[in-house]
Design a protein around this motif. Structure first.
Motif, PDB file in Angstrom:
ATOM      1  N   ASN A 109       0.636  -0.678  -0.132  1.00 19.58           N
ATOM      2  CA  ASN A 109      -0.283  -0.087   0.357  1.00 19.58           C
ATOM      3  C   ASN A 109       1.371   1.104  -0.114  1.00 19.58           C
ATOM      4  N   LEU A 156      -4.706  11.114   3.977  1.00 18.28           N
ATOM      5  CA  LEU A 156      -5.510   9.690   3.745  1.00 18.28           C
ATOM      6  C   LEU A 156      -4.878   8.079   3.140  1.00 18.28           C
ATOM      7  N   TRP A 157      -3.811   8.662   2.102  1.00 21.39           N
ATOM      8  CA  TRP A 157      -3.403   7.319   1.911  1.00 21.39           C
ATOM      9  C   TRP A 157      -2.351   6.188   2.127  1.00 21.39           C
ATOM     10  N   ARG A 173      -4.837   5.005   5.435  1.00 21.56           N
ATOM     11  CA  ARG A 173      -5.979   4.182   5.003  1.00 21.56           C
ATOM     12  C   ARG A 173      -6.240   2.959   5.210  1.00 21.56           C
ATOM     13  N   SER A 174      -4.674   1.995   5.381  1.00 16.49           N
ATOM     14  CA  SER A 174      -4.305   0.585   5.770  1.00 16.49           C
ATOM     15  C   SER A 174      -2.884   0.473   5.710  1.00 16.49           C
ATOM     16  N   TRP A 183      -8.777   3.856   8.743  1.00 21.29           N
ATOM     17  CA  TRP A 183      -9.880   4.641   8.655  1.00 21.29           C
ATOM     18  C   TRP A 183     -10.655   3.561   7.846  1.00 21.29           C
ATOM     19  N   ALA A 184     -10.341   2.806   6.439  1.00 22.39           N
ATOM     20  CA  ALA A 184     -10.872   1.648   5.648  1.00 22.39           C
ATOM     21  C   ALA A 184     -11.705   1.136   6.952  1.00 22.39           C
ATOM     22  N   ILE A 243     -11.891  -0.409  -0.898  1.00 19.53           N
ATOM     23  CA  ILE A 243     -11.417   1.269  -0.606  1.00 19.53           C
ATOM     24  C   ILE A 243     -10.279   0.982  -1.127  1.00 19.53           C
ATOM     25  N   THR A 244      -9.899   1.234  -1.991  1.00 20.23           N
ATOM     26  CA  THR A 244      -8.481   1.466  -2.348  1.00 20.23           C
ATOM     27  C   THR A 244      -7.469   3.405  -2.132  1.00 20.23           C
ATOM     28  N   ASP A 245      -6.318   3.746  -2.876  1.00 15.44           N
ATOM     29  CA  ASP A 245      -5.682   4.766  -3.271  1.00 15.44           C
ATOM     30  C   ASP A 245      -6.440   5.697  -4.312  1.00 15.44           C
ATOM     31  N   VAL A 273      -9.542   7.310  -2.976  1.00 15.64           N
ATOM     32  CA  VAL A 273      -9.039   9.005  -2.371  1.00 15.64           C
ATOM     33  C   VAL A 273      -8.863   9.548  -3.266  1.00 15.64           C
TER      34      VAL A 273
END
Length: 579
Positions: A272, A352-353, A356-357, A364-365, A375-377, A380
């Protein structure tokens, strides 16, 4: 007669290549398509994006895949991420935030030629982490050229240190003529247009022209000043590639690798934005510093005592450079609302990137239960990119105009890269469906007797050599379907092979035609091919060694490279091999 035949060499190659490969369809139709596309991509006898369309025509004819199935491969999550990132890059360039960032970084390091070069390299590398490498170079080079002109002017003694209105980056004064340099022979990796445009301003004196690309053979300039020009220009081109590898959206090979991984290994969720940054940012920093030292030693000299000197009297050259940088920064004025909005969206996108995970904690995902992996990059990037088409650029007292328009976006969007990458995904899917990847894995099984690091080193060197004569995107697209079966054949984590070779695909430093940033810098006229070859050899060695160091040290715990993962296929007859 010979000249006429030479003029039609591309036609001969287009016709002869399929004829020479005709025996292959009997054994493997997919291998025929792979070799045909590789040949056309390396030689560029037809445009890269059109070569990428061959699977759409040949796979249905050979019975490998249905036409509807092939078409699905040409638009992936990668393209949505590319659209979102391009929206951000368009706004950064349109409202001049790139110039403010670059000038600010340069003013922080000082005006000593070596430190000035480090400042430009840092600015260009930072920009290339978020925008296309070519865009980063075209953003920074006008600033570099203005500083170099002042340095040369001070050394020549003609009104040293005086402000020259013809060097304004805004290009608002004087008559501007556009000279389009035909670059059709260059490798168009990240360039959305076919030509590069150089700005030339007419000087205030009649009959004289102030050209943005000075000629390096001017007799009035001493050799040290010419070497400074060479070092500055080459450093900007190299730093764009070095900075681009730090992030997944930073360069096309990284994005292609990420989408290929999702396509071939759908259960692999270990790559990621966050852990890629942790892996590759140290590589970029190491490469940037060692490249800076290498270029200083090669062009400027090996005296680095200035690093611990404080104060001291500045030369006329240093004062001239300081003056033009300060004047350019002051001319920007305070940050405009458009720059502030762009900066806020940029920071939000990065934050956010990263969150995210992240892997070590829930991101936050996880707030969307039951939708793991949805949800992916790209989600966003696309959502925040859409804001630029909605947010007003000016206040309510003026006509409603969005931050960027569709015309602005179209100018920046690399549609050719999108098509080329789509062809690569179709080719990768074809190798999986046809069984070619399994056949290659069985063929490469004897390589398991070699040390794994030796196998990876050979792969990195081969990729680095090929990418000097082929576009970066084409190179990684050719090698991914070959290298992943290689990793499976020797029963090694595929990431242990794919990550270093993906990074080495961006190490095209030797020739002006190796990639568009090199071509843009070469067009300014300060350097020749021999300069780039000498400098590029050292940087290639630095890059390969830094990459191998990373994957054999901190990369191991980040991606569990010392174990064969569950998401990779377990071929019969293999025992686990530790790297």
């Amino acid at each position: 007669m010979l000249q006429s035949l030479w003029n039609y060499r591309r036609v001969f190659l287009i016709v002869l290549t399929p004829l020479l490969l005709l025996p292959l369809p009997v054994e493997s139709e997919c291998a025929f398509v792979l070799l045909l596309m590789a040949t056309f991509w390396v030689t560029e006898v037809i445009p890269l994006s059109l070569t990428a369309m061959l699977p759409a025509a040949l796979f249905p004819m050979f019975g490998i895949m249905k036409s509807s199935d092939v078409a699905k491969e040409y638009f992936k999550d990668f393209h949505l991420l590319l659209v979102g990132v391009t929206c951000l890059a368009t706004s950064i360039e349109k409202w001049g935030l790139h110039r403010r960032i670059a000038l600010r970084l340069v003013t922080m390091v000082g005006v000593n030629p070596a430190l000035l070069m480090l400042g430009f390299m840092s600015g260009c590398a930072f920009l290339s982490m978020w925008v296309q490498n070519t865009s980063a170079v075209t953003m920074v080079m006008p600033i570099v050229e203005a500083v170099l002109q002042q340095i040369l002017k001070a050394s020549e003694g003609r009104g040293a240190g005086e402000h020259n209105p013809n060097l304004q980056l805004d290009e608002s004064d004087g008559q501007v003529d556009n000279i389009e340099e035909d670059m059709r022979d260059q490798k168009h990796l990240d360039v959305p247009e076919e030509t590069f445009t150089m700005q030339i301003q007419t000087a205030t004196q009649p009959g004289t022209v102030q050209v943005a690309a000075c000629q390096p053979a001017a007799p009035s300039r001493n050799k040290r000043d010419l070497r400074i020009c060479k070092a500055m220009c080459i450093s900007v081109a190299y730093s764009s590639n070095i900075g681009g590898i730090s992030t997944l959206p930073g360069t096309s090979p990284n994005l292609i690798f990420s989408e290929y991984l999702n396509q071939i290994y759908p259960n692999c969720n270990c790559v990621n934005f966050g852990n890629w940054l942790l892996m590759c940012l140290p590589i970029s920093v190491i490469m940037l510093l060692l490249t800076w030292i290498w270029l200083c030693w090669l062009f400027i000299g090996s005296d680095f005592r200035f690093l611990w000197r404080c104060g001291g009297e500045k030369t006329e050259r240093d004062r001239a450079a300081r003056r033009v940088i300060e004047e350019e920064y002051k001319s920007l004025g305070p940050m405009s609302p458009q720059e502030i909005f762009t900066g806020i969206v940029f920071l939000m996108m990065v934050l956010l990137w990263l969150t995210r995970s992240p892997g070590f904690i829930p991101g936050w995902a996880s707030f969307f239960p039951g939708h793991s992996g949805f949800i992916t990059d790209a989600t966003v990037a696309l959502l925040l990119g859409l804001l630029f088409f909605i947010a007003p650029a000016y206040g309510p007292s003026m006509k409603y105009e969005t931050m960027i328009s569709w015309t602005d976006f179209q100018t920046s969007m690399p549609w050719k890269v999108a098509l080329l990458v789509g062809g690569g995904f179709a080719l990768a899917e074809g190798t999986e469906v046809s069984g070619l990847s399994l056949w290659v894995a069985e063929l490469l099984t004897p390589l398991g007797d070699l040390p794994v690091l030796a196998t990876i080193t050979v792969a990195c060197i081969i990729v680095t050599m090929v990418t000097e004569v082929a576009s970066n995107a084409a190179t990684i697209t050719i090698f991914l379907p070959i290298l992943s079966p290689l990793a499976e054949a020797i029963h090694v984590n595929p990431l242990y092979v794919l990550i270093p070779t993906t990074l080495c695909t961006s190490f095209s430093f030797l020739l002006p035609v190796s990639n568009p940033p090199n071509a843009v810098v070469f067009a300014y006229g300060h350097i020749d091919i021999l300069d780039m070859v000498k400098a590029g050899l050292g940087v290639n060695v630095i890059g390969v060694l830094a990459t191998l160091l990373a994957v054999s040290t901190w990369g191991v715990p980040l991606f569990s490279l010392d174990t064969y993962p569950d998401w990779a296929p377990h071929l019969p007859g293999f025992n686990s091999t530790m790297p």
